[in-house]
Design a protein around this motif. Structure first.
Motif, PDB file in Angstrom:
ATOM      1  N   MET A   1     -18.404   1.995  -5.831  1.00 25.51           N
ATOM      2  CA  MET A   1     -17.854   2.237  -4.501  1.00 25.51           C
ATOM      3  C   MET A   1     -16.799   1.162  -4.215  1.00 25.51           C
ATOM      4  O   MET A   1     -17.126  -0.010  -4.152  1.00 25.51           O
ATOM      5  N   PRO A   2     -15.519   1.546  -4.051  1.00 23.82           N
ATOM      6  CA  PRO A   2     -14.487   0.560  -3.744  1.00 23.82           C
ATOM      7  C   PRO A   2     -14.732  -0.113  -2.396  1.00 23.82           C
ATOM      8  O   PRO A   2     -15.204   0.518  -1.439  1.00 23.82           O
ATOM      9  N   VAL A   3     -14.399  -1.390  -2.333  1.00 24.72           N
ATOM     10  CA  VAL A   3     -14.484  -2.173  -1.104  1.00 24.72           C
ATOM     11  C   VAL A   3     -13.136  -2.853  -0.919  1.00 24.72           C
ATOM     12  O   VAL A   3     -12.671  -3.568  -1.814  1.00 24.72           O
ATOM     13  N   ILE A   4     -12.523  -2.627   0.211  1.00 22.73           N
ATOM     14  CA  ILE A   4     -11.238  -3.247   0.536  1.00 22.73           C
ATOM     15  C   ILE A   4     -11.491  -4.223   1.671  1.00 22.73           C
ATOM     16  O   ILE A   4     -12.032  -3.843   2.711  1.00 22.73           O
ATOM     17  N   GLU A   5     -11.104  -5.479   1.472  1.00 25.61           N
ATOM     18  CA  GLU A   5     -11.252  -6.491   2.514  1.00 25.61           C
ATOM     19  C   GLU A   5      -9.888  -7.089   2.811  1.00 25.61           C
ATOM     20  O   GLU A   5      -9.084  -7.312   1.910  1.00 25.61           O
TER      21      GLU A   5
END
Length: 95
Positions: A1-5
């Motif tokens: 699952m991609p996580v963009i911060e």
């Protein structure tokens, strides 16, 4: 699952920033298999640090993973950054 911060400093009080965008967005039904987008605001000397965290899962299994790698994650990162810059501009002009 991609996580963009993404983190951004805003020269405006934390309460103003919070009032402009206080939310956790959770997709119930839509184009993604799932997503959660949270906003966190931290008081900092002279302003506020806004932190965006966007976690998502593309639909269509392996095809969705391929779409993430080819273009979707980059597109979503740019979208999150552009929205953060827009909020920064609004908050700093109101302050």
């Amino acid at each position: 699952m991609p996580v963009i911060e993404h983190r951004l400093f805003i020269k405006a009080p934390v309460d103003l920033c919070f009032d402009l965008k206080r939310s956790v967005d959770i997709m119930v039904k839509g184009a993604f298999h799932s997503f959660v987008h949270t906003h966190q605001f931290i008081e900092e000397s002279g302003g506020t640090i806004m932190m965006d965290k966007f976690q998502y899962e593309s639909p269509f299994g392996p095809i969705g993973v391929l779409a993430d790698k080819l273009f979707l994650e980059k597109y979503m990162r740019e979208f999150i950054i552009s929205r953060a810059k827009a909020l920064k501009k609004i908050a700093e002009n109101m302050h």
